[in-house]
Design an enzyme around this catalytic site. Structure first.
Site, short mmCIF file in Angstrom:
data_model
loop_
_atom_site.label_atom_id
_atom_site.label_comp_id
_atom_site.label_asym_id
_atom_site.label_seq_id
_atom_site.Cartn_x
_atom_site.Cartn_y
_atom_site.Cartn_z
N ASP A 228 1.41 -1.32 0.10
CA ASP A 228 -0.41 0.28 0.27
C ASP A 228 0.57 0.73 -0.23
OD1 ASP A 228 -2.32 1.60 0.26
OD2 ASP A 228 -3.22 1.13 1.52
N TRP A 229 0.28 2.40 -0.09
CA TRP A 229 1.22 3.56 -0.53
C TRP A 229 1.97 4.21 0.54
CZ3 TRP A 229 0.10 1.42 -4.59
CH2 TRP A 229 0.32 2.05 -5.40
#
Length: 843
Positions: A228-229
Site C-alpha cells: 500500500d502507498w
C-alpha cells in the site's frame, strides 16, 4: 520490442543490477519505472475501490462511480459483479491504466471501520466470491489487472501504519485470509496489495509467512505483490520476503546506492537472487499488459468517453440490486406515481452520499440525487424539506458558483502563483489557471515545474461568484491542509491562517473555521480564497501539496425546520425520508467514533414517523447505524452508497419498477455495544486484539443468542417465496444439493437468494452454529418454480483450521445442511455424514 518477443528470461539476462532495482520500485505515484534501453514500458495503476479515478485527485478527469463494496456484495449476484468488474476494466482503459487498485476485501469486524463501506462483507465466503467475481470481470480481456487488497487484517484505520493485529492462526485462516484464497483460486488476480498493519508483530509487507509461505508456497500464486502507498518499512526484509514493488515513487527504501550497498553486506544476507525474484514478477506483470495490447507504447490519455447510457444502465442496475428492503409492514411499498408525496431529509438532495471517502472518492461523471431520481420517476417537481443537517463539515459551494475565466462551467477560477498575494506585483501572471468545481480541493498530488521542489511552497487564489437562492443568514466554512483566507466582496470573512488549530477528529490539516453573514436572494457576491500550500502552515502534515475544503449552508432554526418537515408530512399521503451517513463520515483514515447517525437526524425521523405512519425511511450508509426509532418505523429501505445512479436506482425500487432483491452482506446490531469487536475495535498501546477470534458477525450473534436488528443475509421482497423438496447426498469428496423455490405471489417477477449453510453437529472443537458455504440468485415469475442445484466440496463445506496440526481439517462426523432466505430464516435442512478425517493445505 513487440508483444511477440517480450521474453522475460532474455530481459532478465540483459538487465543490469541498477535496472533491476529500478523495476522493483515505482517511478512516481501511479507509474512503474521504464527501462527504455530494453523496450520495457512504464505501466500505470489507478485507484480504486469503487471506480477508476485515473492518476490525480485534483482536477481529475471525471469517472464512473460504482456502488460501494457492501452494496455490491448485497446483490449476491456473481454475474452482475463480473459485469461490474468488466465495466471497471473499460473505465481503466479510458484512464490509461493497466491495473486497478481494487477490489477491497477486508472483513467487517465491527460497524465502525473507516473502510468498512469499501469492503464486501463480514462473511469470508461472500467476500471471497464477490472479490473473485469482480476480479474475473476486470481481467476478462487480459488487458487490465486487478489488485486485491489489503493483505491482510486491515480491518480498522486507527493507527493503521503501525497497529499490530493480534490474531490467532485459526481466525487468520478461517476468516481473514479466506476472501483472498477464494480470489486466488477462482480468479487468479495478477496483483495483491499488502496492508499497512502488522500481524502478530510483523508488518504484512515484510512477512515471509504471509507472502512467501501462504501466497507463494501454499497457494502457488505467482502474481505481483505491491505495498500500500508508503506501506514499505524496510529494504532487506521486504525484498527477501517477496514484496515485489514499492509504491509510490520516488523510492524511500530501494534507492540504487542503498540496495547495492546491502547486496555487498554478508551480515544482511541480501542476494541478487532476491532482487531477481521480485524483478521477474514485475516483468511478468508488464508482459501481460504488453502482450494483451501487442505493443510497448501505451496510451496514457485520460478521457470521459465511457460516460454512456450503457455505463449508466449497468451502474443503475447494480445499485438497485444491492438495495435491501428491511421493513414493509403496511405494504406502503411500492409507491404509486399518483401518490401525494413529500421528500424529507438531509440525504435526499446531496451528491456526496454517492460514495465513501478517501481512496474511494472521485470526480464522478454525474450524480443523480435521490430527490432528482424521484422527480425523474414521477415526472414533476416534488415538495422537499431538509429537516436537519448531517454534514461533518461544510461543502457544496464551488459546485454552485460561477467564474469569469470560463462562464460556461460551474466552479471557481483557480490562479497559481509562487508568491503570496501581498508580495505579488499588480500585473504578475499566474503560472497555471484552472476552473475548480469541487468544494474539496485535494491538491496533495498537484505538481508543476514552476513550483520550488525544495520548499514545495506555492499559492492559489480561488475566486468566483455566489448567488444565494433565498434571503437569510448563511454560514461559510473553510479548512485547509496549508493556510487559507476567505474574502467576501473584498472584506476578510474567515482567517484560517493566523491562528490555526488541528482538526479534532480528522487530524489532517486545520480545524474548520466558519463565519455567518446575511445575504440577499439573487444578489451576486464575489468570493475569494487566498490559499497557501501545506508547507506554509505551522500544522504542516507533510502530505503532498495540501488541500482546502469550503462550504456553505443556509442557517435555520433546527426546531423550526423539524416542525416544517412534520407539517409537510401531515399534508401528504406518503413521505420519503432520506437519512444516514455520507463520505464525510465513512472515509479512509478515520474510523467512526459512534454508530449513531449524526446531528438531529433521529429526532427528525421520530417526529416525522409520528406525523405520518406512511413514511418510507431510506437510510444510506456503508455499514450499520443505530436506529432508536426502529420499532416505530413500518417501512425501511437500506440503500448504501449507490454511485452515479443512486437516485434513479432508489426510485426504481421505491416505485416497483425493480423488485428489491438485495440481502444484507453484514449483520445489523441494534447498538455498537452489541457487536463482537466492541471491546477491541481500536489500537491500544500499539496493538489491536482480535478477541472475538473466529466469531465475527453472525457467527458471534448466533453463538451467544444475541438479538440483532436485522440478521446477515436478510432482505424482503414485494412477493414471497416457498422452499420445498430438499435433497442432499454426500460422498467422500463432494456434497450435492438440490431444492425447489417457488414465487408464491401473483403479481411480481422477482429474484430470491437461496443461501446454503453448513453446521457441524458433534465437533471436537468450538465451532460456529453454522457458516455460509454457497448461494444462488434465481429469478422467478409469479407462480413459477425452479430447481436450484449446488455442488460443494466436503473440504470447503465442512473444514476448520487445526492449529495443532497447522493444516485444514475435514473432521469425520455428523453435519447438517441448511437452506434458507437468511442466516436467521432457515426453511429446509438435512443431515449428512463425513466418514473420514482428512488434513490438508493449499487452495
Amino acid at each position: 520490442m513487440t508483444a511477440l518477443n517480450f521474453d522475460v528470461d532474455k530481459l532478465m539476462n540483459q538487465l543490469t543490477t541498477d535496472e533491476k532495482i529500478k523495476l522493483i520500485h515505482a517511478d512516481d505515484y501511479y507509474h512503474t519505472e521504464a527501462i527504455e534501453r530494453l523496450g520495457i514500458p512504464s505501466l500505470r495503476v489507478s485507484d480504486g475501490p469503487n471506480g477508476v479515478r485515473g492518476t490525480v485527485f485534483f482536477d481529475a478527469t471525471p469517472s464512473a462511480c460504482f456502488p460501494n463494496g457492501t452494496c455490491l456484495a448485497s446483490t449476491f449476484n456473481r454475474e452482475l459483479l463480473e459485469e461490474c468488474g468488466h465495466l471497471m476494466s473499460i473505465e481503466a482503459e479510458h484512464k490509461g491504466a493497466q491495473a486497478i487498485l481494487g477490489p477491497t476485501t477486508n472483513i467487517q469486524r465491527g460497524p465502525l471501520g473507516a473502510r468498512g463501506f469499501e469492503s464486501f462483507s463480514e462473511d469470508p465466503f461472500l467476500a471471497g466470491i464477490s472479490t473473485a467475481s469482480i476480479v474475473s470481470g476486470i481481467q476478462r480481456t487480459g488487458r487490465v489487472a486487478a489488485t486485491v487488497k489489503h493483505f491482510v487484517c486491515n480491518d480498522l484505520d486507527d493507527e493503521r501504519m503501525s497497529s499490530d493485529s493480534i490474531v490467532t492462526e485459526r481466525a487468520l485462516r478461517e476468516i481473514y485470509l479466506e476472501p483472498f484464497r477464494w480470489a486466488v483460486k477462482l480468479a487468479n488476480p495478477k496483483c495483491i496489495m499488502t496492508s499497512y498493519n502488522k500481524i502478530n508483530g510483523v508488518h504484512c509487507s515484510e512477512s515471509p509467512k504471509l507472502i512467501q509461505g501462504v501466497l507463494r508456497d501454499e497457494w502457488k500464486w505467482d502474481g505481483m505483490v505491491m505495498c500500500d502507498w508508503f506501506g514499505t518499512y524496510s529494504t532487506v526484509d521486504a525484498i527477501k520476503c517477496g514484496l515485489d514493488i514499492e509504491f509510490p515513487g520516488p523510492t524511500r527504501f530501494r534507492r540504487g546506492d542503498i540496495v547495492r550497498h546491502l547486496l555487498g553486506s554478508k551480515e544482511k544476507n541480501l542476494s541478487i537472487t532476491h532482487i531477481n525474484a521480485c524483478c521477474r514478477r514485475v516483468l511478468k506483470f508488464i508482459k501481460s499488459a504488453v502482450e494483451s495490447r501487442g505493443t510497448t507504447k501505451f496510451n496514457f490519455t485520460q478521457d470521459t468517453l465511457n460516460d454512456t447510457p450503457v455505463t449508466s444502465k449497468t451502474l443503475r442496475k447494480a445499485a438497485a440490486e444491492g438495495i435491501v428492503l428491511l421493513k414493509n409492514q403496511k405494504d406502503v411499498l411500492p409507491l404509486s406515481k399518483k401518490d401525494s408525496i413529500v421528500v424529507i431529509g438531509p440525504n435526499a438532495n446531496i451528491t456526496f452520499s454517492c460514495s465513501g471517502g478517501g481512496s474511494a472518492s472521485m470526480d464522478s461523471y454525474h450524480i443523480v440525487t435521490i430527490l432528482q431520481g424521484i422527480e425523474n420517476k414521477v415526472g414533476h417537481k416534488i415538495t422537499y424539506e431538509p429537516g436537519c443537517y448531517n454534514h461533518r463539515f461544510l461543502c457544496n459551494l464551488f459546485e454552485t458558483m460561477t467564474n469569469d475565466h470560463d462562464p460556461s462551467k460551474k466552479g471557481v477560477k483557480a490562479s497559481f502563483f509562487n508568491k503570496p498575494a501581498e508580495e505579488r506585483s499588480p500585473n504578475e501572471k499566474p503560472f497555471d489557471i484552472k476552473v475548480v468545481h469541487t468544494s474539496c480541493s485535494n491538491l496533495f498530488d498537484y505538481e508543476n515545474p514552476a513550483i520550488d521542489q525544495n520548499t514545495g511552497i506555492f499559492y492559489i487564489d480561488f475566486e468566483g461568484y455566489y448567488i444565494p437562492p433565498e434571503t437569510g443568514e448563511y454560514k461559510f466554512g473553510c479548512q485547509a491542509s496549508g493556510t487559507a483566507l476567505m474574502y467576501m466582496d473584498g472584506k476578510l470573512l474567515i482567517d484560517n491562517k493566523t491562528n490555526q488549530k488541528v482538526a479534532p477528529s480528522i487530524k489532517v490539516g486545520s480545524r474548520e473555521e466558519t463565519a455567518v453573514v446575511h445575504l440577499k436572494v439573487g444578489q451576486k457576491y464575489h468570493l475569494k480564497w487566498e490559499w497557501g500550500s501545506d508547507a506554509t502552515s505551522k500544522l504542516s502534515m507533510h502530505w503532498g501539496s495540501g488541500s482546502m475544503q469550503v462550504g456553505v449552508i443556509k442557517v435555520f432554526d433546527e426546531d423550526d425546520q423539524i416542525q416544517r418537515a412534520v407539517n409537510a408530512a401531515k399534508s401528504h399521503d406518503r413521505v420519503i425520508l432520506c437519512v444516514g451517513l455520507n463520505g464525510q463520515w465513512e472515509t479512509e483514515g478515520m474510523d467512526r467514533e459512534i454508530m449513531g447517525i449524526p446531528g438531529r437526524t433521529d429526532e427528525l425521523v421520530s417526529a416525522v414517523l409520528r406525523a405520518n405512519s406512511n413514511t418510507v425511511v431510506v437510510n444510506q450508509s456503508g455499514t450499520p447505524v443505530e436506529m432508536p426509532w426502529l420499532e416505530d418505523c413500518d417501512t425501511l429501505v437500506h440503500a448504501w452508497y449507490g454511485g452515479n445512479e443512486m437516485g434513479d436506482a432508489i426510485a426504481d425500487v421505491l416505485f416497483g419498477d425493480i423488485v428489491p432483491s438485495g440481502k444484507l452482506a453484514l449483520s445489523w446490531p441494534y447498538k455498537n455495544e452489541d457487536n463482537p469487536a466492541f471491546l477491541n475495535f481500536h489500537t491500544e498501546n500499539g496493538r489491536v486484539l482480535y478477541g472475538e477470534d473466529i466469531f465475527v458477525g453472525y457467527r458471534y450473534y448466533e453463538k451467544l443468542h444475541r438479538a440483532v436488528a436485522f440478521p446477515f443475509g436478510y432482505g424482503l421482497s414485494y412477493t414471497s417465496f416457498e422452499y420445498t423438496n430438499l435433497k442432499v447426498s454426500a460422498d467422500e469428496e463432494s456434497l450435492k444439493v438440490s431444492l425447489t423455490v417457488r414465487n408464491v405471489g401473483d403479481k411480481y417477477t422477482a429474484k430470491e437468494i437461496v443461501q446454503i449453510y453448513v453446521a457441524s453437529l458433534d465437533p471436537s472443537i468450538t465451532r460456529p452454529v453454522k457458516e455460509l458455504k454457497q448461494f444462488e440468485k434465481v429469478e422467478l415469475r409469479p407462480g413459477e418454480a425452479k430447481t436450484v442445484r449446488f455442488h460443494l466440496t466436503l473440504k470447503e463445506a465442512c473444514s476448520f483450521f487445526d492449529e495443532f496440526e497447522n493444516s485444514w481439517c475435514l473432521e469425520a462426523g455428523k453435519y447438517k445442511l441448511l437452506a434458507g432466505s437468511s442466516s436467521a430464516d432457515v426453511r429446509l435442512s438435512a443431515d449428512f455424514d463425513v466418514k473420514n478425517t482428512v488434513h490438508y493445505s493449499g487452495l
